[in-house]
Write a protein that holds these residues in place. Structure first.
Motif, PDB file in Angstrom:
ATOM      1  N   SER A 133      43.404  38.066  41.023  1.00  0.00           N
ATOM      2  CA  SER A 133      43.178  39.421  41.521  1.00  0.00           C
ATOM      3  C   SER A 133      42.040  40.106  40.781  1.00  0.00           C
ATOM      4  N   LYS A 134      41.993  39.923  39.466  1.00  0.00           N
ATOM      5  CA  LYS A 134      40.946  40.574  38.676  1.00  0.00           C
ATOM      6  C   LYS A 134      39.575  39.958  38.970  1.00  0.00           C
ATOM      7  N   VAL A 135      39.514  38.646  39.127  1.00  0.00           N
ATOM      8  CA  VAL A 135      38.248  38.012  39.475  1.00  0.00           C
ATOM      9  C   VAL A 135      37.798  38.474  40.861  1.00  0.00           C
ATOM     10  N   ASP A 136      38.739  38.568  41.771  1.00  0.00           N
ATOM     11  CA  ASP A 136      38.404  39.034  43.119  1.00  0.00           C
ATOM     12  C   ASP A 136      37.873  40.468  43.080  1.00  0.00           C
ATOM     13  N   GLY A 137      38.528  41.331  42.313  1.00  0.00           N
ATOM     14  CA  GLY A 137      38.078  42.716  42.221  1.00  0.00           C
ATOM     15  C   GLY A 137      36.678  42.833  41.640  1.00  0.00           C
ATOM     16  N   LEU A 138      36.395  42.049  40.590  1.00  0.00           N
ATOM     17  CA  LEU A 138      35.058  42.082  39.991  1.00  0.00           C
ATOM     18  C   LEU A 138      34.027  41.501  40.955  1.00  0.00           C
ATOM     19  N   ALA A 139      34.390  40.431  41.661  1.00  0.00           N
ATOM     20  CA  ALA A 139      33.453  39.814  42.606  1.00  0.00           C
ATOM     21  C   ALA A 139      33.089  40.788  43.724  1.00  0.00           C
ATOM     22  N   VAL A 140      34.075  41.473  44.277  1.00  0.00           N
ATOM     23  CA  VAL A 140      33.804  42.439  45.348  1.00  0.00           C
ATOM     24  C   VAL A 140      32.907  43.566  44.837  1.00  0.00           C
ATOM     25  N   TYR A 141      33.167  44.024  43.622  1.00  0.00           N
ATOM     26  CA  TYR A 141      32.341  45.079  43.018  1.00  0.00           C
ATOM     27  C   TYR A 141      30.887  44.616  42.886  1.00  0.00           C
ATOM     28  N   LEU A 142      30.686  43.374  42.468  1.00  0.00           N
ATOM     29  CA  LEU A 142      29.327  42.857  42.279  1.00  0.00           C
ATOM     30  C   LEU A 142      28.636  42.581  43.609  1.00  0.00           C
ATOM     31  N   VAL A 143      29.374  42.172  44.618  1.00  0.00           N
ATOM     32  CA  VAL A 143      28.777  42.025  45.947  1.00  0.00           C
ATOM     33  C   VAL A 143      28.241  43.372  46.428  1.00  0.00           C
ATOM     34  N   GLU A 144      29.000  44.432  46.182  1.00  0.00           N
ATOM     35  CA  GLU A 144      28.589  45.765  46.618  1.00  0.00           C
ATOM     36  C   GLU A 144      27.425  46.312  45.805  1.00  0.00           C
TER      37      GLU A 144
END
Length: 239
Positions: free
Chosen positions: A186-197
């Protein structure tokens, strides 16, 4: 191409669209180009399988068990590309994803999608999720563009992304000896989405977390486990 144009209009009526910038008559000339908004998108047919990449299909099999068998049957592929220089990664990904979804709706013989040579997904999943191509942050379909793969590390467990570097210049490699797997993912997913944005805004030495008490350190390095892959290496030693 006329059918593709109709599918794009039906799935994304908010997107101005015409075939080859000259109207519907261009479709009858077998034009490979569609204008979507201010961008030209090319759809090219290739009468051969994509190059063999066993790692791609092994990664895909973690969430798509039939991936290798499906890939072995295909005999041709389509290349979808937004044309022009200085394309921004996120708008380009949104538009390309929308066009691919419309292609699948038009051509049910499509058996899968390979994104940027790194991520493979089944067509039914792509057809469903690509309808959110232009959804606001964070609801657009990042999981079509980025894999998150768990692994065992020397100190516990970890997760590594594949595909994020197209948006943030590096992948994420997160190792933990404290967090359960579901929380780690979940934390990796949250950081990945933030960086995509937001792009490559996390710098070497930064920390991140859900609140002031939960902080994870970030270092730039080349991965020891994954062939020198440039990563944002995160751990919970400071949590």
């Amino acid at each position: 191409m006329t059918a593709l144009a109709e599918a794009i209009r039906a799935r994304h009526p908010e997107l101005p669209m015409e075939v080859d910038g000259r109207g519907e008559d261009a479709a009858r000339q077998d034009s490979p180009l569609i204008r979507c908004g201010n961008e030209l998108v090319a759809v090219m047919s290739m009468p051969a399988p994509i190059p063999e990449d066993s790692g791609l299909w092994s990664r895909a099999s973690t969430i798509w068990p039939q991936a290798k068998a499906v890939a072995a049957r295909h005999r041709g592929h389509l290349i979808v590309s937004v044309l022009g220089h200085n394309q921004q990664p996120l708008p380009t990904a949104r538009l390309t994803t929308a066009v691919i979804g419309a292609l699948i709706a038009t051509m049910p013989q499509c058996c899968g999608v390979v994104w940027n040579g790194k991520v493979a997904r089944p067509t039914d999943l792509w057809l469903e999720m690509s309808s959110r191509s232009f959804a606001p942050f964070p609801d657009y379909p990042v999981s079509l563009w980025v894999d998150i793969l768990p692994f065992r590390s020397e100190t516990g467990i970890g997760a590594v992304t594949m595909g994020l570097s197209a948006f943030a210049e590096r992948e994420i490699q997160f190792e933990t000896h404290k967090l359960p797997l579901a929380t780690l993912m979940s934390k990796v997913d949250g950081l990945a989405v933030y960086l995509v944005e937001h792009g490559p805004v996390v710098k070497d030495g930064d920390t991140f977390g859900g609140d002031a008490r939960e902080r994870f350190s970030v270092r730039y390095k080349n991965s020891d486990q994954f062939g020198g892959l440039p990563v944002l290496f995160c751990n919970d030693s400071s949590a």
